[in-house]
Design an enzyme around this catalytic site. Structure first.
Site, PDB file in Angstrom:
ATOM      1  N   HIS A   1      33.897  41.668  36.514  1.00 38.95           N
ATOM      2  CA  HIS A   1      33.131  40.884  37.492  1.00 38.95           C
ATOM      3  C   HIS A   1      32.106  41.743  38.224  1.00 38.95           C
ATOM      4  CE1 HIS A   1      32.066  38.619  41.036  1.00 38.95           C
ATOM      5  NE2 HIS A   1      32.630  39.536  41.799  1.00 38.95           N
ATOM      6  N   PHE A   2      32.554  42.873  38.788  1.00 44.77           N
ATOM      7  CA  PHE A   2      31.584  43.559  39.655  1.00 44.77           C
ATOM      8  C   PHE A   2      30.550  44.355  38.867  1.00 44.77           C
ATOM      9  CE2 PHE A   2      35.224  46.663  40.399  1.00 44.77           C
ATOM     10  CZ  PHE A   2      34.645  47.767  39.799  1.00 44.77           C
ATOM     11  N   HIS A   3      30.765  44.507  37.561  1.00 43.09           N
ATOM     12  CA  HIS A   3      29.646  45.038  36.783  1.00 43.09           C
ATOM     13  C   HIS A   3      28.554  43.980  36.608  1.00 43.09           C
ATOM     14  CE1 HIS A   3      32.141  48.558  35.961  1.00 43.09           C
ATOM     15  NE2 HIS A   3      31.037  49.147  35.573  1.00 43.09           N
TER      16      HIS A   3
ATOM     17  N   HIS B   1      34.025  44.316  51.325  1.00 45.18           N
ATOM     18  CA  HIS B   1      33.287  43.194  50.757  1.00 45.18           C
ATOM     19  C   HIS B   1      31.838  43.126  51.219  1.00 45.18           C
ATOM     20  CE1 HIS B   1      32.752  39.847  48.169  1.00 45.18           C
ATOM     21  NE2 HIS B   1      32.025  39.322  49.119  1.00 45.18           N
TER      22      HIS B   1
ATOM     23  N   ARG C   1      43.294  46.933  35.654  1.00 45.88           N
ATOM     24  CA  ARG C   1      42.095  47.738  35.853  1.00 45.88           C
ATOM     25  C   ARG C   1      42.524  49.183  36.141  1.00 45.88           C
ATOM     26  NH1 ARG C   1      39.882  46.449  41.985  1.00 45.88           N
ATOM     27  NH2 ARG C   1      38.312  47.985  41.421  1.00 45.88           N
ATOM     28  N   ARG C   2      41.567  50.101  36.199  1.00 43.48           N
ATOM     29  CA  ARG C   2      41.794  51.486  36.621  1.00 43.48           C
ATOM     30  C   ARG C   2      42.876  52.168  35.794  1.00 43.48           C
ATOM     31  NH1 ARG C   2      41.512  51.350  43.204  1.00 43.48           N
ATOM     32  NH2 ARG C   2      39.277  51.471  43.152  1.00 43.48           N
TER      33      ARG C   2
ATOM     34  N   TYR D   1      27.379  42.876  49.723  1.00 43.98           N
ATOM     35  CA  TYR D   1      26.140  42.241  50.195  1.00 43.98           C
ATOM     36  C   TYR D   1      25.101  43.281  50.587  1.00 43.98           C
ATOM     37  CZ  TYR D   1      28.649  37.990  49.703  1.00 43.98           C
ATOM     38  OH  TYR D   1      29.360  36.960  49.145  1.00 43.98           O
TER      39      TYR D   1
END
Lengths: 550, 161, 46
Positions: free
Chosen positions: A376-378, A225, A440-441, A229
């Protein structure tokens, strides 16, 4: 007043090399994005690639490793080297040390790339054991991480030398943010270092029989995680320290900007269990503690949202914007550098909403490991971060090469908007189809359990992904053309350091002292992770032999 | 250390911070109530097993449904590349099922569609969660973690009649 | 206009910022809330 400082040609070249590797990585990694997206829409091109790339999963591994790990790490270490020395107005204290770190990253990259390309490390970028990759993959990743540490040390030594020359002066904001990023990274990567050095590397070399997959996940997410950041904070360095000037204004609050960075140092790491809410081997109570800590790290992000938007409002009003929201139109949307960062910010609003949903403890049951998560993480790493980095490139490449951007302003603007539009379509569809239950994946075209009703959303995944593909290669084209063109006009570009409304010298001294914050960071880490780490390590059972399942 | 050294927090920003914290407190209360008062919980450690022998001895040697009482079931599910055993289970509507899932090889995921059952399946660990299903129908359980080339085809079905 | 140190900042109140962020908060509550409602509708797990 910020006097200009001339970075030496050797240092410019050194930073430029980072960018070169970053852009090469992202240009290879992004080839696979549309292949995955189109597969979801029913157009599977992987069979045609069989002679070279063996499977969807090999493509996905390349996509994740090169884009999320390599592109980011190289861009970030290069960019932060510049913000450090330019902010401090002094050269690197030990340039050779930084060079050692950089070339170690390059050697690591090559070492890991070989087994990936040979289909000997199709384990995705999370490389969960007991899926077993070739040892060179783990060794290569280790070298990349250690290389980035060494580059970090180079920055600390440079800062230390400056501090002795300039006692009592506030650390320039961009330098400050960059140093915090590197220190946080240093702490965070201890998890993956422990995972690889105590378990995966000896195991892949045949020195130990098995692994403890649950402990490996705990180690991995200790790093996993804060990695987010590590990507995000350099974008924040630009949003706080540069964007206000690029937009025509000043930073709204220097002290709150610094306070937010300290909170990120304090809170970025002790929350990794929020990626493990549905892991069987972590007690619910510890998961809940990390949920609360994850909520806490939302606060510096909310601070950032306010300070950055207020700085933009200040700029827009100075440029003649009137009314409650008229200042938005007055911002320099015609400048691709600014437009990229504004659009990155808009996408990040949605990224934040998805993030707080993922982080919400049991709410994670609804979305865990569904297509929602890459959706989300895109919005975070591929939007807030990557789109900002694209905008940054449009002054950074001219600055480093001394040549003007080799395309028209309109073309660069079109690039930025293309990425934005593609991402809106792609990420929205991924969120929706994830909520409906798509994993996912997974090459969904091969999955027998996909209901017909999803096909509209899956089509949008493919459309969005294809548009992003064009957006990415427009970017690569712009950077490459600028870097290699011989006849380009000389550029007169400065590093855009923003002034603050408030004199940074008026920022309280406790916001410029490292020791108390570092002690607090370590203490919080011990409380949040210590007991579980002791428990899981003392109950380790290395009973999972390796498998090659691809 | 001059007097003008201070945080200079703009009143608008101060209110924004208050609002943000308030919002997070509300969200935290909502998930706490759902989790600890209502029982919509995430899994906790249940047992450790040896993945090398788990398919040969103990409850996962014969995976499947066991009826504990009318309308109350236990389901032992074994995950392996690239199938769940059993592939199909049938329960009457309104039953409560507690799943005990483990893996004999790599990591898998177990998500029972349209329910709150969504767990990681990790070799050496036992994932336990319960569900009560009132609505008859076919509920697929799908693998949600990459587990090798056949991952996309890995699923089973819970039939509720 | 009175001369004081922060005259640059004196007139500026980030009202528009508040409007934008309020829109964000309302969107956040709606979207987060909708997923939370899905969670509740699917029932207990222990």
């Amino acid at each position: 007043m910020l006097a200009n400082y001339e970075v030496s040609q050797a240092e410019k070249k050194f930073i430029g090399l980072h960018l070169l590797f970053a852009v090469i990585a992202v240009s290879i990694g992004s080839l696979f994005g549309p292949l995955q997206a189109l597969e979801h829409s029913g157009l599977d091109l992987y069979p045609y690639l069989q002679p070279i790339f063996k499977s969807y999963y090999q493509g996905l591994t390349i996509h994740g490793v090169l884009n999320a790990l390599v592109f980011t790490t190289f861009f970030i270490t290069g960019f932060l080297t510049l913000t450090t020395i330019y902010g401090l107005k002094r050269p690197l204290r030990y340039p050779k040390l930084n060079a050692v770190g950089f070339w170690m990253m390059v050697v690591g990259l090559v070492t890991a790339a070989i087994p990936i390309l040979a289909d000997e490390a199709t384990v995705l970028y999370t490389f969960y054991p007991p899926m077993k990759a070739h040892w060179a993959f783990y060794l290569g990743l280790t070298l990349v991480v250690v290389g980035s540490w060494i580059e970090g040390y180079g920055m600390y030594f440079t800062y230390y030398a400056w501090r002795k020359e300039n006692p009592g002066v506030r650390t320039p904001l961009t330098t400050f943010g960059g140093l915090i990023t590197m220190v946080m990274w240093q702490i965070a990567t201890l998890g993956v270092a422990a995972e690889i050095l105590t378990m995966l590397l000896p195991w892949s070399l045949g020195l130990i029989e098995g692994t403890d997959p649950q402990l490996a996940r705990t180690y991995f997410w200790f790093t996993g995680h804060p990695l987010v950041y590590f990507w995000l904070l350099p974008a924040y360095v630009s949003w706080y320290g540069m964007l206000p000037k690029q937009a025509g204004g000043k930073l709204f609050s220097d002290s709150l900007a610094r306070f937010a960075f300290w909170l990120f140092l304090l809170l970025s790491v002790p929350l990794g269990f929020h990626h493990q809410y549905v892991d069987p081997g972590v007690p619910a109570g510890w998961k809940f503690l990390h949920a609360i800590l994850t909520y806490s790290v939302f606060i510096p992000s909310m601070l950032t949202a306010f300070t950055v938007v207020a700085s933009l409002e200040y700029a827009g009003r100075k440029r003649g914007g009137k009314g409650l929201l008229g200042w938005i139109r007055a911002l320099p949307w015609g400048d691709p550098i600014v437009a990229a960062q504004l659009l990155a910010g808009i996408l990040f609003f949605f990224g934040g909403i998805g993030g707080i949903t993922n982080a919400s403890y049991n709410v994670n049951l609804v979305v865990h490991n569904t297509a929602w998560v890459p959706g989300h993480f895109h919005l975070t790493v591929a939007s807030a971060v990557t789109l900002s980095f694209m905008g940054i490139s449009y002054w950074l490449v001219p600055y480093l090469t001394g040549k003007k951007l080799a395309v028209s302003n309109k073309f660069a603007l079109a690039q930025v908007w293309t990425w934005f539009v593609g991402m809106m379509i792609f990420s929205n569809a991924m969120h929706v189809v994830g909520l409906l239950g798509a994993p996912r994946r997974t090459p969904l075209g091969l999955a027998p359990y996909i209901p017909e009703e999803w096909s509209g959303h899956l089509l949008r995944v493919g459309i969005g992904g294809t548009i992003m593909f064009f957006g990415m290669y427009m970017y690569v084209y712009i950077v490459a053309k600028t870097a290699w063109s011989k006849k380009a006009e000389p550029a007169n570009v400065e590093v855009p350091l923003a002034e603050s409304v408030q004199d940074p010298q008026d920022t309280p001294e406790w916001l410029d002292k490292w020791v108390p914050w570092l002690i607090g960071t370590v203490a919080l880490l011990l409380v949040a992770y210590g007991p579980q780490l002791i428990d899981q390590i003392s109950n380790i059972s290395l009973t999972s032999p390796g498998f090659k399942v691809w | 250390m001059t007097e003008k050294q201070s945080m200079h927090i703009d009143p608008y920003e101060k209110n924004w911070i208050r609002l943000s914290i308030g919002l997070l407190v509300v969200f935290a209360l909502a998930v706490t109530i759902a989790g600890f008062a209502m029982g919509i919980q995430v899994p906790s450690p249940e047992a450790r097993v040896d993945p090398r022998t788990v398919a040969d001895e103990g409850p996962w040697a014969e995976p499947g449904l066991r009826e504990l009482a009318p309308g109350k079931y236990e389901a032992y599910v074994l995950a392996q590349t690239w199938q769940f055993t059993p592939r199909e289970m049938t329960i009457p509507a309104g039953s409560e099922v507690t799943f005990y899932i483990t893996s004999k090889d790599v990591q898998h995921g177990f998500k029972l569609q349209n329910t709150n059952i969504n767990v990681m399946v990790i070799p050496g660990q036992v994932s336990k969660l319960s569900v009560k299903i009132d609505e008859p129908g076919r509920y697929d359980y799908i693998c949600t973690e990459f587990c090798g080339l056949g991952h996309a085809a890995m699923f089973g079905t819970l039939i509720v009649e | 206009m009175a001369e004081h140190k922060n005259s640059d900042n004196g007139e500026f109140h980030p009202k528009g910022t508040w409007v934008i962020l309020l829109i964000f908060v309302v969107t956040l509550i709606l979207l987060w809330g909708s997923v939370y409602v899905i969670l509740l509708s699917r029932g207990v797990t222990v």
